[in-house]
Design an enzyme around this catalytic site. Sequence first.
Site, PDB file in Angstrom:
ATOM      1  CB  SER A  25       9.533  -4.319   6.735  1.00 44.01           C
ATOM      2  OG  SER A  25      10.849  -3.858   6.969  1.00 44.01           O
ATOM      3  N   GLY A  57      13.091  -8.583   4.068  1.00 45.17           N
ATOM      4  CA  GLY A  57      14.213  -8.783   3.145  1.00 45.17           C
ATOM      5  C   GLY A  57      14.440 -10.205   2.682  1.00 45.17           C
ATOM      6  CB  CYS A  87      10.389  -0.466   2.786  1.00 45.48           C
ATOM      7  SG  CYS A  87      10.898  -2.192   2.884  1.00 45.48           S
ATOM      8  CB  THR A  89      12.528  -5.168   0.906  1.00 44.32           C
ATOM      9  OG1 THR A  89      13.841  -5.031   1.459  1.00 44.32           O
ATOM     10  CG2 THR A  89      12.256  -6.615   0.587  1.00 44.32           C
ATOM     11  CB  CYS A 206      18.536  -1.650   3.393  1.00 41.36           C
ATOM     12  SG  CYS A 206      17.521  -2.190   4.800  1.00 41.36           S
TER      13      CYS A 206
HETATM   14  N1  DGL Z   1      14.067  -1.299   5.512  1.00 42.12           N
HETATM   15  C1  DGL Z   1      13.875  -2.297   4.490  1.00 42.12           C
HETATM   16  C2  DGL Z   1      14.503  -1.839   3.180  1.00 42.12           C
HETATM   17  O1  DGL Z   1      14.710  -0.645   2.941  1.00 42.12           O
HETATM   18  C3  DGL Z   1      14.345  -3.694   4.780  1.00 42.12           C
HETATM   19  C4  DGL Z   1      14.111  -4.275   6.115  1.00 42.12           C
HETATM   20  C5  DGL Z   1      13.584  -5.680   6.053  1.00 42.12           C
HETATM   21  O2  DGL Z   1      14.295  -6.606   5.640  1.00 42.12           O
HETATM   22  O3  DGL Z   1      12.435  -5.825   6.446  1.00 42.12           O
HETATM   23  O4  DGL Z   1      14.789  -2.675   2.338  1.00 42.12           O
END
Ligand code: DGL
Length: 288
Positions: A25, A57, A87, A89, A206
């Site tokens: 993201s 998220g 990612c 999410t 995350c």
């Molecule tokens: N980097 C994303 C993940 O691993 C989350 C970041 C977001 O909330 O956009 O979940």
Amino acid sequence: MLCNEVLSFTAETNSMSAPIGIFDSGYGGLTILKELKKQLPDYDYIYLGDNARAPYGTRSFETVYQYTLESVKWFFDQGCSLVILACNTASAKALRNIQQLDLPHIAPEKRVLGVIRPTSEVLGTYSKTHSVGIMATMGTVVSDSYPIELAKFFPTTNVYQQACPMWVPLIENGEYDKPGADYFIKEYLDALFSQSKDIDTILLACTHYPLLAAKIASFLPTGITLVTQGDIVAKSLAEYLQNHPEIDQKCSKNGQLAFYTTDNAQSFEKQASLFFGQKIEAKHTDLA
Ligand code: DGL
């Protein structure tokens, strides 16, 4: 030092091979790419951060699915045969639909992989008490992807989840190493440990959170293992490419990197070096 491997792939790739696509993201996936570059340096990678629409998220299942699918199609337009959703999410909310509903129609010969499965395959091995904590975005927690996947590989491991909605904003706004971050680190750790005193392993589920890892570690009691995903995902990808030569041969290998963002390229370049560990050059794309 500027990363001089940043080149345009258009001239470098042929119809037979293309870079591996790495998606997040925003900036978080760069913590995964950093490790991929270290462990699998010969491959070419093209990174896309959907910064214009981050964070994911707190967004609905439908929205994350739609945004992720649009990004995956963009990678396919660049010729990529393999895309990693770096990612959690997007892996939690979009991967299954993309693999099962979309790929068979739009690109049956291409592959999209996530980060939750490879992490779940090994996470249980870190815990002696069979009790792991998952710290993640609200979207990842609500999806229950980790408890579901971990149950397949470690059925006797207890899984405790804690959503940490303030951590991505703290990181994206450069507050991750400032005293102000301490409050929310403590708050979410306390909430996690209030669920069980037996937790001896915490997964930062995350890809943004590795930037907070040093601070988080400073608040942990001794004997707790803090796990980040870069190394796990890199090892898993190496194994996947070895086991799938038909995909491996479609991945170009010139050791090159390219970075794209759906937001402003200059702002991306400034922030990205924090996550990637070196300066990079980025280009804007509107995914069209
Ligand atoms: N980097 C994303 C993940 O691993 C989350 C970041 C977001 O909330 O956009 O979940």
